[in-house]
Design an enzyme around this catalytic site. Structure first.
Site, PDB file in Angstrom:
ATOM      1  CG  HIS A  16       7.951  -2.386   1.246  1.00  0.00           C
ATOM      2  ND1 HIS A  16       7.648  -1.050   1.298  1.00  0.00           N
ATOM      3  CD2 HIS A  16       6.821  -3.038   1.627  1.00  0.00           C
ATOM      4  CE1 HIS A  16       6.404  -0.895   1.704  1.00  0.00           C
ATOM      5  NE2 HIS A  16       5.880  -2.082   1.903  1.00  0.00           N
ATOM      6  NE  ARG A  17       4.109  -0.922  -0.901  1.00  0.00           N
ATOM      7  CZ  ARG A  17       3.597   0.262  -0.659  1.00  0.00           C
ATOM      8  NH1 ARG A  17       3.485   1.147  -1.639  1.00  0.00           N
ATOM      9  NH2 ARG A  17       3.154   0.596   0.548  1.00  0.00           N
ATOM     10  CD  GLU A  43       5.053  -6.389   1.050  1.00  0.00           C
ATOM     11  OE1 GLU A  43       3.952  -6.243   1.606  1.00  0.00           O
ATOM     12  OE2 GLU A  43       5.482  -5.588   0.182  1.00  0.00           O
ATOM     13  CG  ASP A  45       1.066  -5.088  -1.012  1.00  0.00           C
ATOM     14  OD1 ASP A  45       1.014  -5.229   0.215  1.00  0.00           O
ATOM     15  OD2 ASP A  45       1.970  -4.431  -1.590  1.00  0.00           O
ATOM     16  CG  HIS A  58       0.078  -0.931  -1.574  1.00  0.00           C
ATOM     17  ND1 HIS A  58      -0.734   0.095  -1.123  1.00  0.00           N
ATOM     18  CD2 HIS A  58       0.714  -1.416  -0.480  1.00  0.00           C
ATOM     19  CE1 HIS A  58      -0.581   0.231   0.176  1.00  0.00           C
ATOM     20  NE2 HIS A  58       0.285  -0.674   0.589  1.00  0.00           N
ATOM     21  CD  GLU A 117       0.039  -5.904   3.522  1.00  0.00           C
ATOM     22  OE1 GLU A 117       1.111  -5.391   3.178  1.00  0.00           O
ATOM     23  OE2 GLU A 117      -0.875  -5.279   4.106  1.00  0.00           O
ATOM     24  CE  LYS A 119      -1.689  -3.720   1.211  1.00  0.00           C
ATOM     25  NZ  LYS A 119      -1.240  -3.114   2.466  1.00  0.00           N
ATOM     26  CG  ASP A 236      10.278   1.458   0.112  1.00  0.00           C
ATOM     27  OD1 ASP A 236       9.649   0.429   0.433  1.00  0.00           O
ATOM     28  OD2 ASP A 236       9.777   2.595   0.156  1.00  0.00           O
TER      29      ASP A 236
HETATM   30  O1  G3P Z   1       3.781  -5.212   3.722  1.00  0.00           O
HETATM   31  C1  G3P Z   1       4.314  -4.873   4.928  1.00  0.00           C
HETATM   32  C2  G3P Z   1       4.047  -3.445   5.213  1.00  0.00           C
HETATM   33  O2  G3P Z   1       4.850  -2.692   4.430  1.00  0.00           O
HETATM   34  C3  G3P Z   1       2.622  -3.112   5.141  1.00  0.00           C
HETATM   35  O3  G3P Z   1       2.354  -1.879   4.614  1.00  0.00           O
HETATM   36  O4  G3P Z   1       1.159  -0.412   3.125  1.00  0.00           O
HETATM   37  O5  G3P Z   1       3.400  -1.209   2.502  1.00  0.00           O
HETATM   38  O6  G3P Z   1       1.484  -2.745   2.432  1.00  0.00           O
HETATM   39  P1  G3P Z   1       2.103  -1.563   3.099  1.00  0.00           P
HETATM   40 CA    CA Z   2       2.557  -4.690   1.812  1.00  0.00          CA
END
Ligand code: G3P
Ligand code: CA
Length: 253
Positions: A16-17, A43, A45, A58, A117, A119, A236
């Site tokens: 994640h990120r 992942e 954004d 993000h 992702e 945004k 994470d």
């Molecule tokens: O990217 C998948 C999910 O984690 C979406 O939430 O806020 O972390 O981008 P966010």
């Molecule tokens: Ca995300």
């Protein structure tokens, strides 16, 4: 169903990120850390700059993860690349930069899959889907990504523009008809918020030929999530679900 993970055996761990628990999110050092911890994909954004480039960050604003101020989309690429995107996390990451989407894709090609992702909101970017596809083409990465968004209009638009790109719908509720949600967006994957995930939802996704991979932060209970039979998890700390997967495999579950 298009599966961005190809023939790799699942369940897939998505950093994640990058590895947001260990390094400043959405930076090259975080992505490096993610694959060092055996994530199957990273992942990230994306937002557009004022001069039409896509950057990996993000929030729609700069304050939380850089020493800049204001909206990403009102700054040029040069202005954003001059910012420090690491010190907020820890002083040892001083002067880590906001990467471009192109830069991350070039790094990832042949190395790892990428979950992108899009945004949207509260500022809506009307051409971000076309911009993203153009960068994927420059990097020859259409087949190496899963494109996701909470904005299901964006998800549907990507599929209409480029049917060969795997897509997924993010959502945060226990919806009545998750498969219908995917069908409406012409998506290949369901990405629900993990605490509301059920075995029934996973079974419904699989019966419909959809991949399912919940999302959440460091609070996730991977024993629970993986017992539902999901195809992927976001993390994470990518080593945390990897440990649980290996324990479950060793136990023959
Ligand atoms: O990217 C998948 C999910 O984690 C979406 O939430 O806020 O972390 O981008 P966010
Ligand atoms: Ca995300």
């Amino acid at each position: 169903m298009r599966n961005a993970f190809g023939d790799r055996p699942g369940p897939y761990v998505i950093g994640h990120r990058g590895a947001a628990g260990y390094a400043p999110e959405n930076t090259m050092v975080s992505f490096e850390r993610g694959i060092a911890l055996r994530a199957d994909a990273i992942e990230l954004d994306i937002h557009p700059t004022s001069d039409g480039q896509l950057v990996v960050i993000h929030d729609p604003t700069l304050e939380r993860t850089t020493n800049g101020h204001g909206f990403v989309s009102t700054h040029s690429l040069a202005e954003i690349q001059a910012l420090d995107a690491g010190s907020w996390f820890d002083p040892s990451f001083q002067n880590v930069r906001v990467p471009t989407f192109r830069e991350v894709l070039e790094w990832a090609r042949g190395r790892t899959k990428v979950v992108v992702e899009i945004k949207q909101g509260p500022i809506f970017y009307p051409a971000i889907e076309e911009m993203m596809i153009a960068v994927l083409d420059q990097a020859q990465m259409r087949g190496e990504v899963l494109v996701i968004s909470f904005d299901h209009h964006s998800v549907r638009k990507v599929k209409q523009l480029a049917p060969e790109i795997a897509t997924g719908v993010l959502y945060a509720g226990r919806v009545i008809d998750p498969v219908g949600l995917a069908l409406a967006a012409q998506a290949d994957a369901l990405m629900p918020y993990w605490p509301l995930l059920t075995k029934e939802e996973v079974a419904a996704a699989h019966a419909a030929g959809l991949l399912i991979g919940p999302w959440g932060g460091a609070e996730q209970n991977y024993e629970y999530i993986l017992a539902t039979g999901v195809d992927a998890v976001l993390a994470d700390f990518p080593d945390h679900p990897r440990t649980v997967i290996e324990q479950q495999q060793a136990a023959g579950r």
